[in-house]
Design a protein around this motif. Sequence first.
Motif, mmCIF file in Angstrom:
data_model
loop_
_atom_site.group_PDB
_atom_site.id
_atom_site.type_symbol
_atom_site.label_atom_id
_atom_site.label_comp_id
_atom_site.label_asym_id
_atom_site.label_seq_id
_atom_site.Cartn_x
_atom_site.Cartn_y
_atom_site.Cartn_z
ATOM 1 N N LEU A 1 0.665 -1.545 0.253
ATOM 2 C CA LEU A 1 -0.251 -0.167 -0.304
ATOM 3 C C LEU A 1 1.417 1.469 0.375
ATOM 4 O O LEU A 1 0.805 2.037 -0.683
ATOM 5 C CB LEU A 1 -0.896 0.104 1.102
ATOM 6 C CG LEU A 1 -2.354 -1.068 1.251
ATOM 7 C CD1 LEU A 1 -2.870 -1.002 2.534
ATOM 8 C CD2 LEU A 1 -3.009 -0.406 0.377
ATOM 9 N N VAL A 2 1.699 1.080 0.997
ATOM 10 C CA VAL A 2 3.127 2.309 1.151
ATOM 11 C C VAL A 2 3.284 2.271 -0.417
ATOM 12 O O VAL A 2 3.314 3.828 -0.287
ATOM 13 C CB VAL A 2 3.946 2.399 2.062
ATOM 14 C CG1 VAL A 2 4.760 3.654 2.074
ATOM 15 C CG2 VAL A 2 2.461 2.380 3.738
ATOM 16 N N THR A 3 3.898 1.560 -0.939
ATOM 17 C CA THR A 3 4.524 1.556 -2.164
ATOM 18 C C THR A 3 3.926 2.396 -3.844
ATOM 19 O O THR A 3 4.605 3.075 -4.015
ATOM 20 C CB THR A 3 5.118 -0.254 -2.941
ATOM 21 O OG1 THR A 3 6.014 -0.287 -1.247
ATOM 22 C CG2 THR A 3 6.176 0.676 -3.826
ATOM 23 N N LEU A 4 2.546 2.045 -3.689
ATOM 24 C CA LEU A 4 1.562 1.798 -4.942
ATOM 25 C C LEU A 4 0.906 2.929 -4.385
ATOM 26 O O LEU A 4 0.803 4.003 -5.339
ATOM 27 C CB LEU A 4 0.528 0.608 -4.738
ATOM 28 C CG LEU A 4 1.370 -0.251 -5.354
ATOM 29 C CD1 LEU A 4 -0.306 -1.003 -5.415
ATOM 30 C CD2 LEU A 4 1.961 -0.189 -6.752
ATOM 31 N N PRO B 1 2.553 15.731 4.353
ATOM 32 C CA PRO B 1 0.916 16.380 4.184
ATOM 33 C C PRO B 1 0.595 16.343 2.296
ATOM 34 O O PRO B 1 1.557 16.481 1.663
ATOM 35 C CB PRO B 1 1.689 17.098 4.927
ATOM 36 C CG PRO B 1 2.704 17.932 5.574
ATOM 37 C CD PRO B 1 3.154 16.696 4.517
ATOM 38 N N ASN B 2 -0.566 16.082 2.489
ATOM 39 C CA ASN B 2 -1.530 15.818 1.282
ATOM 40 C C ASN B 2 -0.363 14.320 0.180
ATOM 41 O O ASN B 2 -0.894 14.469 -0.871
ATOM 42 C CB ASN B 2 -1.015 17.027 0.142
ATOM 43 C CG ASN B 2 -1.668 18.366 1.095
ATOM 44 O OD1 ASN B 2 -1.961 18.302 0.921
ATOM 45 N ND2 ASN B 2 -0.439 19.816 0.673
ATOM 46 N N GLN B 3 -0.340 13.503 0.897
ATOM 47 C CA GLN B 3 0.362 12.161 0.280
ATOM 48 C C GLN B 3 -0.328 11.218 1.741
ATOM 49 O O GLN B 3 -0.747 11.338 2.790
ATOM 50 C CB GLN B 3 1.846 11.975 0.405
ATOM 51 C CG GLN B 3 2.650 13.029 -0.853
ATOM 52 C CD GLN B 3 3.979 12.583 -0.942
ATOM 53 O OE1 GLN B 3 4.168 11.279 -0.697
ATOM 54 N NE2 GLN B 3 4.642 13.273 -0.201
ATOM 55 N N TYR B 4 -0.519 10.265 0.680
ATOM 56 C CA TYR B 4 -0.674 8.873 1.597
ATOM 57 C C TYR B 4 -2.264 8.930 2.295
ATOM 58 O O TYR B 4 -2.749 7.943 3.048
ATOM 59 C CB TYR B 4 -0.123 8.321 2.787
ATOM 60 C CG TYR B 4 1.489 8.141 2.454
ATOM 61 C CD1 TYR B 4 1.707 6.811 1.793
ATOM 62 C CD2 TYR B 4 2.167 8.889 2.000
ATOM 63 C CE1 TYR B 4 3.096 6.569 0.462
ATOM 64 C CE2 TYR B 4 3.445 8.733 2.471
ATOM 65 C CZ TYR B 4 4.238 7.795 1.370
ATOM 66 O OH TYR B 4 4.943 7.372 1.348
ATOM 67 N N SER C 1 8.702 -5.443 -1.678
ATOM 68 C CA SER C 1 7.765 -3.856 -0.897
ATOM 69 C C SER C 1 7.270 -4.671 0.380
ATOM 70 O O SER C 1 7.328 -3.651 1.478
ATOM 71 C CB SER C 1 6.267 -3.712 -1.884
ATOM 72 O OG SER C 1 5.560 -4.771 -2.176
ATOM 73 N N THR C 2 6.951 -6.126 0.453
ATOM 74 C CA THR C 2 6.050 -5.999 1.194
ATOM 75 C C THR C 2 7.417 -6.812 2.504
ATOM 76 O O THR C 2 8.078 -7.611 2.173
ATOM 77 C CB THR C 2 5.104 -7.506 0.875
ATOM 78 O OG1 THR C 2 6.491 -8.650 0.883
ATOM 79 C CG2 THR C 2 4.248 -7.461 0.745
ATOM 80 N N GLU C 3 7.235 -6.994 3.992
ATOM 81 C CA GLU C 3 8.127 -7.819 4.639
ATOM 82 C C GLU C 3 8.433 -8.781 4.593
ATOM 83 O O GLU C 3 9.305 -9.540 4.577
ATOM 84 C CB GLU C 3 7.759 -7.909 6.162
ATOM 85 C CG GLU C 3 8.670 -8.014 7.048
ATOM 86 C CD GLU C 3 7.979 -8.158 8.835
ATOM 87 O OE1 GLU C 3 7.364 -9.048 8.798
ATOM 88 O OE2 GLU C 3 8.185 -7.438 9.310
ATOM 89 N N GLU C 4 7.400 -10.228 3.420
ATOM 90 C CA GLU C 4 7.235 -11.264 3.580
ATOM 91 C C GLU C 4 8.476 -11.421 2.200
ATOM 92 O O GLU C 4 9.509 -12.195 2.755
ATOM 93 C CB GLU C 4 5.740 -12.585 3.515
ATOM 94 C CG GLU C 4 5.891 -12.993 2.978
ATOM 95 C CD GLU C 4 6.517 -14.378 4.057
ATOM 96 O OE1 GLU C 4 7.114 -15.193 4.421
ATOM 97 O OE2 GLU C 4 5.723 -13.329 5.521
ATOM 98 N N PHE D 1 0.235 5.862 -7.955
ATOM 99 C CA PHE D 1 -1.439 5.870 -8.494
ATOM 100 C C PHE D 1 -1.861 6.621 -7.234
ATOM 101 O O PHE D 1 -3.159 6.422 -6.467
ATOM 102 C CB PHE D 1 -1.868 4.510 -8.390
ATOM 103 C CG PHE D 1 -1.287 3.479 -9.045
ATOM 104 C CD1 PHE D 1 -1.362 2.830 -9.952
ATOM 105 C CD2 PHE D 1 -0.418 2.749 -9.008
ATOM 106 C CE1 PHE D 1 -1.178 2.908 -10.926
ATOM 107 C CE2 PHE D 1 0.587 1.659 -9.507
ATOM 108 C CZ PHE D 1 -0.246 1.594 -11.555
ATOM 109 N N PRO D 2 -1.945 8.377 -7.119
ATOM 110 C CA PRO D 2 -2.319 8.772 -6.204
ATOM 111 C C PRO D 2 -3.823 9.334 -6.610
ATOM 112 O O PRO D 2 -3.974 9.469 -5.925
ATOM 113 C CB PRO D 2 -1.330 10.621 -6.757
ATOM 114 C CG PRO D 2 -1.068 10.702 -7.786
ATOM 115 C CD PRO D 2 -0.989 8.918 -7.844
#
Length: 240
Positions: free
Chosen positions: A61-64, A98-101, A207-210, A68-69
């Motif tokens: 999620l944090v990566t994408l 601010p204004n991200q995520y 991108s994931t911990e796994e 794709f804002p």
Amino acid sequence: MALPQKKYYRQRAHSNPIADHCFEYPAHPDDYDWSSLYPSIKNNDKRVEFLDVGCGYGGLLVTLSPMFPDNLMLGLEIRVKVSDYVNDRIKALRIQHPNQYQNVAVLRTNAMKYLPNFFHKGQLKKMFFLYPDPHFKKAKHKWRIINKWLLSEYAYILADQAIVYTITDVKDLHDWMVTHFEDHPLFEKISDEELKSDPIVEKLYESTEEGQKVTRNNGEKFLAVYRRISDGTAKLKDSN
């Protein structure tokens, strides 16, 4: 606001998705207060389009999110401490940047039971199943997040031409998922050639911990990506 530390949110990796967990869920997708997850989104008609099922600690999620804002993304996680971590992580990132995520959120629920309560028919454009629990024992294969019944449910909430991404380090699970997708009339495999132009694919590996853990252990990763085809195309496919 500092980012949360995972050591305070650790929880066993496995959860029984068949068990009766206590979840609240709406009778209809329109009954859910989506502004509670996306408080800065003022457009009431805007809907979630990317869904990460079993999102873990929220790495994808944090990566994408910045890629794709304009797309709302939601992670589903059944483990309470892990979903708490993702929620706190997103809150911290929103304050730090601010204004991200603003377009990402997490929801604790059981994806095997309640998806139609949260999503309209044909709503989603992308679904992700990254390193799902393999449930190795044959008696627990019914707990696997990909099976023929669940694929029909996923097809219901997916738009025509929507894409489903799967990746795992377990060959047996990969073969299981591929077999079920290949047998289902509403999905077709996307070729390796076509995937080369998809910017998301490379993000699935690390991108994931796994995924990072598999890399550290020099493990192999198996990718399979499918497209949701139209009902009309499916009938033609079935008749051939």
